[in-house]
Design a protein around this motif. Structure first.
Motif, PDB file in Angstrom:
ATOM      1  N   ILE A 124    -148.212 -13.266   5.134  1.00 19.96           N
ATOM      2  CA  ILE A 124    -148.871 -12.242   5.962  1.00 19.96           C
ATOM      3  C   ILE A 124    -147.891 -11.690   6.991  1.00 19.96           C
ATOM      4  CG2 ILE A 124    -150.742 -11.826   7.591  1.00 19.96           C
ATOM      5  CD1 ILE A 124    -152.333 -13.997   6.125  1.00 19.96           C
ATOM      6  N   ALA A 125    -147.091 -12.600   7.596  1.00 25.11           N
ATOM      7  CA  ALA A 125    -146.072 -12.160   8.544  1.00 25.11           C
ATOM      8  C   ALA A 125    -145.027 -11.295   7.854  1.00 25.11           C
ATOM      9  CB  ALA A 125    -145.414 -13.378   9.205  1.00 25.11           C
ATOM     10  N   ASN A 126    -144.636 -11.668   6.611  1.00 24.57           N
ATOM     11  CA  ASN A 126    -143.698 -10.855   5.833  1.00 24.57           C
ATOM     12  C   ASN A 126    -144.230  -9.441   5.639  1.00 24.57           C
ATOM     13  OD1 ASN A 126    -142.789 -13.654   3.747  1.00 24.57           O
ATOM     14  ND2 ASN A 126    -141.651 -12.754   5.431  1.00 24.57           N
ATOM     15  N   LEU A 127    -145.491  -9.365   5.243  1.00 24.69           N
ATOM     16  CA  LEU A 127    -146.086  -8.050   4.998  1.00 24.69           C
ATOM     17  C   LEU A 127    -146.084  -7.200   6.265  1.00 24.69           C
ATOM     18  CD1 LEU A 127    -147.604  -6.186   3.018  1.00 24.69           C
ATOM     19  CD2 LEU A 127    -149.731  -7.284   3.770  1.00 24.69           C
ATOM     20  N   THR A 128    -146.453  -7.813   7.382  1.00 22.53           N
ATOM     21  CA  THR A 128    -146.494  -7.078   8.649  1.00 22.53           C
ATOM     22  C   THR A 128    -145.102  -6.630   9.071  1.00 22.53           C
ATOM     23  OG1 THR A 128    -148.391  -8.445   9.317  1.00 22.53           O
ATOM     24  CG2 THR A 128    -147.252  -7.201  11.041  1.00 22.53           C
ATOM     25  N   ILE A 129    -144.125  -7.544   8.974  1.00 21.48           N
ATOM     26  CA  ILE A 129    -142.745  -7.210   9.358  1.00 21.48           C
ATOM     27  C   ILE A 129    -142.190  -6.106   8.463  1.00 21.48           C
ATOM     28  CG2 ILE A 129    -140.390  -8.109   9.444  1.00 21.48           C
ATOM     29  CD1 ILE A 129    -141.596 -10.820  10.249  1.00 21.48           C
ATOM     30  N   ASN A 130    -142.431  -6.206   7.143  1.00 19.66           N
ATOM     31  CA  ASN A 130    -141.908  -5.212   6.211  1.00 19.66           C
ATOM     32  C   ASN A 130    -142.479  -3.823   6.490  1.00 19.66           C
ATOM     33  OD1 ASN A 130    -140.570  -7.329   5.056  1.00 19.66           O
ATOM     34  ND2 ASN A 130    -141.855  -7.456   3.233  1.00 19.66           N
ATOM     35  N   LEU A 131    -143.774  -3.750   6.737  1.00 15.18           N
ATOM     36  CA  LEU A 131    -144.392  -2.447   7.033  1.00 15.18           C
ATOM     37  C   LEU A 131    -143.818  -1.858   8.318  1.00 15.18           C
ATOM     38  CD1 LEU A 131    -148.145  -3.146   6.157  1.00 15.18           C
ATOM     39  CD2 LEU A 131    -146.513  -1.764   4.864  1.00 15.18           C
ATOM     40  N   LEU A 132    -143.625  -2.714   9.318  1.00 16.31           N
ATOM     41  CA  LEU A 132    -143.066  -2.237  10.587  1.00 16.31           C
ATOM     42  C   LEU A 132    -141.637  -1.720  10.397  1.00 16.31           C
ATOM     43  CD1 LEU A 132    -143.360  -1.946  13.658  1.00 16.31           C
ATOM     44  CD2 LEU A 132    -142.520  -4.293  13.889  1.00 16.31           C
TER      45      LEU A 132
ATOM     46  N   CYS B  72    -141.191  -5.926  -1.266  1.00 14.79           N
ATOM     47  CA  CYS B  72    -142.619  -5.679  -1.001  1.00 14.79           C
ATOM     48  C   CYS B  72    -143.423  -5.710  -2.298  1.00 14.79           C
ATOM     49  CB  CYS B  72    -142.794  -4.332  -0.303  1.00 14.79           C
ATOM     50  SG  CYS B  72    -142.191  -4.284   1.398  1.00 14.79           S
TER      51      CYS B  72
END
Length: 791
Positions: free
Chosen positions: A597-605, A657
């Motif tokens: 979940i942290a990966n997804l958030t960081i990648n989108l940012l 992603c």
């Protein structure tokens, strides 16, 4: 008839009434059964048995209370077949009744024998004081007579108290306390108000009264008398002070009184007496030392007596627990910590105020750690107490070592020591199940992190100075690497499950998220700062000295600020690479859902930042190459090439992603979101590249026309993908994009385009619309089938 006999009689009557009630209930139940038998036609009828009343004779006069239980069972009681057992309810009721009476009796006893007597002696003392004041104000008696009468009242009250001791010990103890209080203040009045006795005699008398108080407290075994003696003992030097400033005599007297009072409290195990002595001593000493301010007149004396007081209370507090073999409670831990930190605070203040002793602050802090270490070693070797006390004292050692680090050192070395200490404590807490070490490691982990943050911010203080920081080969990078290594160690330890449950589960839950989060942030920022240091050094190396500034003696400098923009671009490349590697490592190795979940958030940012500010930075590099603003520096074509390097790393992040979306780490399906992310990113990148190509070719004014045609073509492409893969959201997105293109065409592009350009745009978009309509008509069965499937 006394109260006990009357109470027994009432209880017997109550039991008789209960037995008669049980008999009536049995007769009623028998009659009900007869009625039911007649109604059902049964010939066998149960006759109601009349239960004779059971009468318990009252005890004869002067019967002892314990004989009542023997007479409570009547020999002529006839049991009924329906009669339940009533012994237990009777007993419970009687016990409850007796307990209530005992509580009332104890409360009445407390008020009558304890509280009233203390209030009475207080009122008596106040009355004597009021009467004495009235006599003094009206000059009814001479000063000498007043003092003599005061001593007479005190002595008479003392004699009366001693006479009553044998039969009324509690009441006698209260009278003794009042008599001692009167003696104290009469002596003070004789010395200070009337100067009838010299200071030495007054001091001797008060010491005698204090000694008598201690003896009386032991004889009566009453803490209240000892407390009066304690207050009087500490009041003596202040009541008899002549302002001579002989603080050495004062603190010597206090040290002796402390030892005597603490021996008394230790012998009788009167902890409140110890607490009172502790509080009064430190309040008096701290008040005196703070009042001196920066005056170094009593430098050695202050350190000597603060150390004596600290050791006295420290040894006494530990001796309590060691001899009694008690576990340290909350109050004991508070006293131990207060004693240690009050002493350390006073010593630090004394040393810091003296310019010749500032360098000894670190040594003084280590000396505190050594004191606690010696005590913990003795406890461990001699096995004087349980392990909890040993760990507590050892924790004090670690605490003072922790404090000594920033006191003596600075910069990255503080971070290194704190990080290593936190890691060792965390390891011992989780592997060896030492709870107190986990509690100590909790604040230390955040202290080390805040110290690292301070190291990072201190880097910017060097920026712009002549002294350069070599990337990688510097203390900041070393401290960050050690910090990362320690946190990797703690993270691996935290993954091991311990059999012993956490005493503070909330703390363990915070650490389970804080440690990996701090670790990731530290790894990212550490290498990002090294990139910044490298380019900052490049900027400093390009300095060109120009003419002197007007009105000053300072010269004017010119720098190649293109390196500043290049630094930002490389930081974006590094960020894209970091997010990609983190995602890949989690998918292949860790396989952690929370981290996913942290990966997804960081990648989108990161994607959003790159598509906005990152591409803008790349466009600045292009402009610097095309239109350099300084004649002193040459801008190379690498400003253009770095654009495509960043595109490669951006594509790598998009691939990760996609892999993250395919993995089972994310509980929800993010296929639709990934499609939007992918195709919006592609549109953004090719639009930026179109502008870049037009700028390089010198036809930058045609970008409006080019963007409209590109967006229309991309809409057609999305329609085709949406039809081929039955993705309704892509077709809807294509229509939205085409609508935006038409709005842009009619409200923005049309006013700045020439006739030929307008013709090209309108024809192109018209053709695209016709192709889209044709595709919808040709493949409408796919759309219908898609809708049915979704329904």
């Amino acid at each position: 008839m006394d109260n006990s006999e009357q109470l027994n009689l009432l209880l017997i009557k109550l039991e008789n009434l209960l037995l008669r009630q049980q008999g009536f209930e049995a007769e009623i139940e028998a009659l009900k059964q007869q009625v039911r038998a007649l109604q059902s036609g049964t010939t066998h009828i149960i006759e109601a048995q009349k239960v004779p009343p059971v009468v318990i004779a009252p005890p004869p006069r002067n019967t002892p209370p314990n004989a009542v239980a023997q007479n409570s069972a009547a020999p002529n009681s006839v049991p009924s077949p329906f009669q339940p057992r009533v012994n237990q309810p009777q007993s419970n009721f009687a016990d409850t009744f007796k307990r209530e009476n005992m509580v009332k009796s104890d409360f009445e006893k407390f008020i009558g024998e304890n509280l009233i007597s203390k209030i009475g002696i207080l009122i008596l003392i106040l009355g004597v004081c009021i009467g004495a004041k009235y006599a003094i104000d009206h000059d009814m008696i001479s000063p000498l007579t007043r003092i003599v009468l005061g001593y007479a009242v005190g002595a008479g009250l003392m004699a009366f108290a001693i006479k009553l001791k044998e039969k009324y010990e509690n009441f006698s103890a209260v009278l003794v306390s009042g008599a001692i209080a009167i003696m104290y203040f009469i002596t003070y009045a004789a010395y200070d108000f009337y100067s009838l006795i010299p200071q030495a005699l007054a001091f001797i008398l008060m010491v005698v009264f204090t000694s008598f108080t201690v003896v009386a407290a032991i004889k009566y075994n009453k803490q209240v008398i000892a407390h009066i003696g304690l207050v009087g003992a500490y009041a003596v030097p202040f009541l008899l002070s002549d302002g001579s400033g002989k603080v050495g005599v004062l603190f010597s007297y206090m040290a002796i009184i402390n030892i005597g009072i603490l021996i008394l409290s230790f012998k009788k195990y009167w902890k409140p007496l110890f607490y009172a002595s502790f509080g009064l001593t430190w309040v008096i000493f701290v008040s005196w030392r703070m009042d001196l301010g920066s005056d170094n007149k009593f430098f050695g004396l202050s350190l000597l007596f603060s150390t004596i007081f600290f050791l006295t209370f420290y040894i006494t507090n530990l001796a309590y627990k060691v001899t009694r073999k008690e576990i340290f409670g909350f109050s004991d831990v508070v006293i131990l910590l207060l004693n240690s930190f009050i002493y350390y605070g006073i010593g630090y203040f004394i040393l810091a105020e003296n310019k010749n002793s500032v360098e000894l602050l670190g040594l003084f802090t280590l000396a505190n750690a050594i004191i606690h270490f010696v005590v913990s070693l003795i406890i461990y070797k001699k096995e004087l107490a349980d392990k909890n006390l040993f760990y507590l004292i050892l924790a004090m050692v670690l605490t003072f070592i922790t404090i000594a680090i920033p006191v003596q050192l600075n910069g990255g070395w503080v971070t290194i020591f704190w990080t290593v200490e936190a890691a060792v404590l965390f390891y011992l807490a989780r592997i060896k199940n030492i709870t107190i070490y986990e509690k100590l490691s909790f604040p230390l982990i955040f202290l080390a992190f805040f110290s690292l943050l301070q190291d990072w911010t201190s880097y910017f203080d060097y920026y712009g100075n002549d002294s350069a920081i070599t990337p990688i080969l510097n203390v900041g990078f070393l401290s960050s690497c050690i910090f990362i290594g320690c946190f990797i160690w703690m993270f691996s330890v935290s993954k091991n499950k311990t059999e012993k449950p956490a005493e503070w589960p909330w703390m363990r839950q915070i650490l389970s998220y804080a440690i990996p989060s701090i670790l990731l942030l530290t790894v990212y920022v550490t290498f990002r700062l090294e990139i910044s240091k490298y380019f900052d050094n490049l900027i400093q190396s390009t300095r060109v000295t120009l003419h002197q500034r007007i009105g000053t003696d300072e010269p004017n400098y010119e720098f190649n600020y293109n390196y500043e923009t290049l630094k930002t671009a490389w930081i974006y490349i590094y960020t894209l690479f970091f997010a990609s590697i983190l995602t890949y490592f989690n998918i292949k190795k860790l396989k952690n859902s929370e981290l996913a979940i942290a990966n997804l958030t960081i990648n989108l940012l990161v994607v959003v930042l790159f598509l906005t500010h990152g591409l803008y930075t790349l466009s600045e590099l292009r402009d610097n190459y095309l239109f350099p603003d300084s004649r002193y520096f040459t801008i190379s074509a690498f400003n253009i090439g770095i654009r495509y390097i960043s595109m490669v790393f951006f594509a790598l992040l998009i691939v990760q992603c996609y892999q993250l979306q395919k993995s089972a780490l994310l509980k929800k399906d993010f296929k639709t979101m990934f499609d939007y992310l992918l195709y919006i990113s592609i549109l953004w990148i090719i639009s930026s590249e179109l502008i870049n190509v037009l700028e390089l070719s010198g036809t930058q004014e045609s970008y409006k026309l080019g963007l409209s045609i590109l967006w229309g073509s991309y809409s057609l492409f999305l329609i085709g993908i949406g039809l081929a893969k039955n993705k309704k959201h892509l077709r809807i997105g294509a229509m939205v994009l085409f609508g935006i293109t038409l709005i842009k065409l009619f409200f923005y592009d049309i006013y700045s385009l020439g006739t030929i350009a307008k013709t090209i745009v309108f024809v192109s978009l018209g053709v695209l619309l016709l192709i889209i309509s044709f595709l919808y008509n040709k493949y409408k069965h796919l759309i219908i089938d898609d809708v049915k499937v979704e329904d």
